[in-house]
Design a protein around this motif. Structure first.
Motif, mmCIF file in Angstrom:
data_model
loop_
_atom_site.group_PDB
_atom_site.id
_atom_site.type_symbol
_atom_site.label_atom_id
_atom_site.label_comp_id
_atom_site.label_asym_id
_atom_site.label_seq_id
_atom_site.Cartn_x
_atom_site.Cartn_y
_atom_site.Cartn_z
ATOM 1 N N MET A 1 -1.302 -5.777 -1.792
ATOM 2 C CA MET A 1 0.203 -5.763 -1.893
ATOM 3 C C MET A 1 0.837 -4.733 -1.203
ATOM 4 N N THR A 2 1.803 -4.512 -0.649
ATOM 5 C CA THR A 2 2.436 -3.440 -0.118
ATOM 6 C C THR A 2 3.182 -2.857 -1.189
ATOM 7 N N GLU A 21 -0.672 3.409 -3.318
ATOM 8 C CA GLU A 21 0.372 4.479 -3.927
ATOM 9 C C GLU A 21 -0.251 5.712 -3.263
ATOM 10 N N GLN A 22 -1.306 6.007 -2.800
ATOM 11 C CA GLN A 22 -1.831 7.281 -2.470
ATOM 12 C C GLN A 22 -1.022 7.439 -1.076
ATOM 13 N N GLU A 23 -0.984 6.407 -0.169
ATOM 14 C CA GLU A 23 -0.385 6.542 1.117
ATOM 15 C C GLU A 23 0.955 6.642 0.988
ATOM 16 N N SER A 51 6.663 6.739 -10.413
ATOM 17 C CA SER A 51 7.568 5.822 -11.218
ATOM 18 C C SER A 51 8.452 5.005 -10.624
ATOM 19 N N ASN A 52 8.727 5.190 -9.480
ATOM 20 C CA ASN A 52 9.783 4.728 -8.161
ATOM 21 C C ASN A 52 9.116 3.905 -7.333
ATOM 22 N N ILE A 53 7.981 3.777 -7.349
ATOM 23 C CA ILE A 53 7.113 2.985 -6.219
ATOM 24 C C ILE A 53 7.004 1.409 -6.939
#
Length: 56
Positions: A1-2, A21-23, A51-53
């Motif tokens: 999932m993007t 998330e790391q990218e 927290s905004n991802i």
């Protein structure tokens, strides 16, 4: 999932999308360094960014 991050700084409309998330965090650091050089990327700021991802 993007994963998707919209820059949390007021007035900035940058959006980052990546597979992990790391990218997203790596691209967010690049964005911050080029567009917001006054921003200090300490642990608190990194947590705020994480927290905004969102999943899209």
């Amino acid at each position: 999932m993007t994963k998707k991050l919209e820059c949390p700084l007021e007035g900035c409309h940058a959006t980052i999308e990546a597979e992990t998330e790391q990218e997203v965090m790596a691209q967010a650091e690049e964005h911050a360094n080029s567009s917001h050089p006054e921003l200090e990327l300490d642990e608190e700021t990194a947590e705020n960014i994480r927290s905004n991802i969102r999943d899209v």
